[in-house]
Design an enzyme around this catalytic site. Structure first.
Site, PDB file in Angstrom:
ATOM      1  N   CYS A 383       0.553  -1.298  -0.326  1.00 49.33           N
ATOM      2  CA  CYS A 383      -0.002   0.122  -0.224  1.00 49.33           C
ATOM      3  C   CYS A 383       1.046   1.039  -0.398  1.00 49.33           C
ATOM      4  O   CYS A 383       1.691   1.606  -0.772  1.00 49.33           O
ATOM      5  CB  CYS A 383      -0.886  -0.406   0.880  1.00 49.33           C
ATOM      6  SG  CYS A 383      -2.151   0.832   0.559  1.00 49.33           S
ATOM      7  N   HIS A 520      -3.622  -4.899   0.434  1.00 51.73           N
ATOM      8  CA  HIS A 520      -2.991  -5.907   1.617  1.00 51.73           C
ATOM      9  C   HIS A 520      -3.104  -7.534   1.567  1.00 51.73           C
ATOM     10  O   HIS A 520      -4.083  -7.383   2.077  1.00 51.73           O
ATOM     11  CB  HIS A 520      -3.919  -5.321   3.005  1.00 51.73           C
ATOM     12  CG  HIS A 520      -3.614  -3.633   3.192  1.00 51.73           C
ATOM     13  ND1 HIS A 520      -2.851  -3.179   4.000  1.00 51.73           N
ATOM     14  CD2 HIS A 520      -4.460  -2.082   3.058  1.00 51.73           C
ATOM     15  CE1 HIS A 520      -3.038  -1.968   3.940  1.00 51.73           C
ATOM     16  NE2 HIS A 520      -3.438  -1.446   2.636  1.00 51.73           N
ATOM     17  N   GLU A 522      -1.399  -8.947   3.446  1.00 51.57           N
ATOM     18  CA  GLU A 522      -1.708  -9.490   4.703  1.00 51.57           C
ATOM     19  C   GLU A 522      -2.895 -10.062   5.419  1.00 51.57           C
ATOM     20  O   GLU A 522      -3.149 -10.687   5.643  1.00 51.57           O
ATOM     21  CB  GLU A 522      -1.180  -8.702   5.751  1.00 51.57           C
ATOM     22  CG  GLU A 522      -1.672  -7.295   6.445  1.00 51.57           C
ATOM     23  CD  GLU A 522      -1.775  -6.661   5.149  1.00 51.57           C
ATOM     24  OE1 GLU A 522      -0.700  -6.511   4.252  1.00 51.57           O
ATOM     25  OE2 GLU A 522      -1.385  -5.466   5.637  1.00 51.57           O
TER      26      GLU A 522
HETATM   27  N1  GLN Z   1      -1.827   6.968   2.407  1.00 50.20           N
HETATM   28  C1  GLN Z   1      -2.348   6.798   1.235  1.00 50.20           C
HETATM   29  C2  GLN Z   1      -3.231   6.026   0.489  1.00 50.20           C
HETATM   30  O1  GLN Z   1      -4.582   6.461   1.422  1.00 50.20           O
HETATM   31  C3  GLN Z   1      -1.688   4.702   1.794  1.00 50.20           C
HETATM   32  C4  GLN Z   1      -2.872   4.276   2.791  1.00 50.20           C
HETATM   33  C5  GLN Z   1      -2.492   2.813   3.275  1.00 50.20           C
HETATM   34  O2  GLN Z   1      -1.075   2.329   3.292  1.00 50.20           O
HETATM   35  N2  GLN Z   1      -2.950   1.779   3.801  1.00 50.20           N
HETATM   36  O3  GLN Z   1      -3.372   6.025  -0.712  1.00 50.20           O
END
Ligand code: GLN
Length: 548
Positions: A383, A520, A522
């Site tokens: 992410c 994600h 995970e």
């Molecule tokens: N801050 C980034 C976004 O909103 C990444 C978010 C995250 O890593 N969950 O796109």
């Protein structure tokens, strides 16, 4: 109604591992051939934990259907291997929200709206919703967050008290988890806190059926009898849950105590012995690694390991799949700069940059990624970690020196990560339609989305499939205007949304293993089936350790 309910409350103090105990009991009942679901009731007033700081709450676990939930749901999914949904977690905030919305609509027809019966009725409705439909589980385990005695928890306890009398003895079971501390100076276990906690429960009208005692070492038969006597439970309904070094041992330990057997007898569940070979095999594999490797996690919340719960577990799963013990080194991204990167990552066989929000620590993450890329250390970006990898590549390979994410520098000329207007509008419209315009805040991409995997890439080598589904929680996206420029310098966009509009995975084929994903992974990793990307990342780290 075929579903039987097990209520799990906690006493004495928090952090006793109620979530793990509930998940482990679920796994044991599943191993007896029953279908199981688990629900967490959180007493706090936030409507969901999505708005809470990770320092406050730890990880926000995201479900396929896009709910932002308590991290215990991660345990439930890992132990039961069944996907959770928004039905599996609710909070006082959500309950009150619902009741107040109904009141505003005039649904209560002039009545005074009160905690009892209106709030408690809504809690009961949410709990009983698990028993609806043809596919309802045989057993629903309901974990009540917090500790008995908390003011916020009272409506939940009152609701389960009512449910116990409405559903009848054969259909409900109450398990109370407490602490039985060992006092070294006195050389004995102490039962008084447990007695007080049960007294507190009794004053609300709940007599626990089973007492599960958290303790450093197993408690004696004599002590069990004492607890049983003073807490009014069967002499064989007091169990100990001892400290373990590996959390996946908990189901086996509880089984050895006869815990699931007693639960099954009390609830009159079909009497088949639990088949636990897969758990035994798992614990054996964990205990006999061929090698130890070190992975650096470069993030902002390094002092609160709960903030990276699923990530931590997914790395352990990757280790299990590769027969290695994974030692995690949490590195504070705010401390990393060009001058100390080599020193900080000395002895690390892989570097992982996880998700996050806000600019603090981002430059350190970018420096860590540069170090991994230039020194051929396996790298995994998740992410925000992927977004930082794109920024790093744009800055140092494509020479866009001011490149950044719109989140951190809206004035940058090279916003390689940005708010995608089309997507943003689509999402806002959808939410407005769904919630009648009351929810303009929810502009994140949340929950499961499909992703196409390009052949002959590391992503494809990991997944072995050309279409996968992964869970998201972010606002910003890769900016396609820079796709060509970065591709020219060697970045491959190996995962994209089915309509090609959104980049989901980037990688650098020149590097031994360098991959970033916008989702994600995970959340979908399991102890008995590591997520493919974690499995391959750890495999690369093992190769790096063996052949630096
Ligand atoms: N801050 C980034 C976004 O909103 C990444 C978010 C995250 O890593 N969950 O796109």
């Amino acid at each position: 109604m075929k579903t039987k309910f097990i209520f799990v409350t906690g006493g004495v103090l928090s952090s006793l591992g109620k979530g793990l105990a509930a998940a482990s009991l679920g796994a044991l009942l599943q191993a007896r051939g029953l279908s199981v679901t688990i629900q967490k009731l959180d007493p706090y007033m936030n409507v969901d934990p999505g708005t809470m700081n990770p320092f406050q709450h730890g990880e926000v676990f995201v479900t396929d259907d896009g709910a932002e939930t308590d991290l215990d749901l991660g345990h439930y999914e890992r132990y039961l291997n069944v996907p959770m949904t928004r039905k599996n977690n609710t909070t006082s905030g959500a309950i009150y929200n619902h009741v107040i919305a109904k009141e505003r609509r005039g649904d209560y027809l002039g009545a005074t709206v009160q905690v009892i019966p209106h709030i408690t009725d809504e809690i009961k409705r949410v709990v009983l919703s698990l028993a609806e439909g043809d596919n309802a589980a045989d057993v629903a385990i309901i974990e009540i967050g917090g500790t008995v005695g908390d003011i916020e928890g009272l409506p939940f306890l009152e609701a389960i008290r009512q449910l116990r009398s409405e559903l009848g003895r054969d259909n409900c079971l109450s398990i109370h988890l407490t602490l039985v501390p060992y006092l070294r100076s006195a050389g004995e276990h102490k039962t008084k806190p447990t007695q007080h906690s049960v007294k507190e429960l009794l004053s609300i009208g709940i007599q626990p059926d089973i007492i599960l005692c958290r303790c450093e070492q197993s408690i004696s038969e004599e002590l069990r009898r004492k607890i049983a006597l003073f807490c009014n439970v069967d002499h064989d309904a007091v169990f100990s849950s001892v400290d373990v070094s590996n959390i996946y041992e908990v189901p086996l330990k509880l089984y050895a105590e006869g815990f699931d057997q007693k639960v099954a007898i009390m609830l009159r569940l079909p009497a088949r012995n639990a088949l636990l070979e897969n758990w035994e095999k798992l614990v054996h594999t964990c205990a006999t690694p061929e090698k130890k490797i070190t992975i650096a996690i470069v993030g902002k919340y390094v002092n609160l390991k709960e903030a990276y719960k699923s990530l931590h577990e997914a790395l352990v799963h990757g280790g299990i799949a590769n027969r290695v013990e994974v030692d995690l080194r949490y590195v504070n991204s705010e401390m990393i700069d060009e001058s100390n990167a080599a020193e900080n990552f000395c002895g690390c066989h892989g570097i992982l940059v996880p998700g996050g929000f806000g600019y603090r620590g981002v430059e350190g993450k970018i420096t860590a990624i540069r170090y991994a890329r230039e020194n051929h250390v396996p790298f995994f970006g998740i992410c925000l970690g992927m977004q930082c990898a794109v920024i790093e590549f744009a800055r140092h390979m494509a020479n866009f020196a001011d490149s950044n994410s719109e989140e951190f520098d809206p004035a940058s000329q090279h916003k390689v990560i940005y708010l995608m207007k089309e997507w943003f509008d689509l999402r806002t419209n959808h939410l407005e339609k769904r919630d009648g315009g009351s929810n303009k805040g929810g502009t994140m991409r949340l929950g499961a989305y499909p992703c196409k995997i390009l052949p002959e890439t590391r992503a494809f080598a990991a997944y072995g499939e050309s279409l996968v589904e992964e869970r998201h929680r972010h606002r910003y996206e890769f900016n396609n205007a820079f796709k060509e420029a970065l591709a020219e310098k060697g970045m491959v966009f190996s995962g994209v949304s089915p309509d090609d509009a959104l980049v989901e995975i980037v990688e650098i084929p020149e590097h031994p293993w360098f991959l970033g994903c916008q989702f994600h992974p995970e959340f979908k990793s399991r102890p008995m089936k590591a997520h493919p990307l974690f499995r391959e990342f750890i495999a690369a780290a093992r190769r790096h350790a063996e052949n630096p």
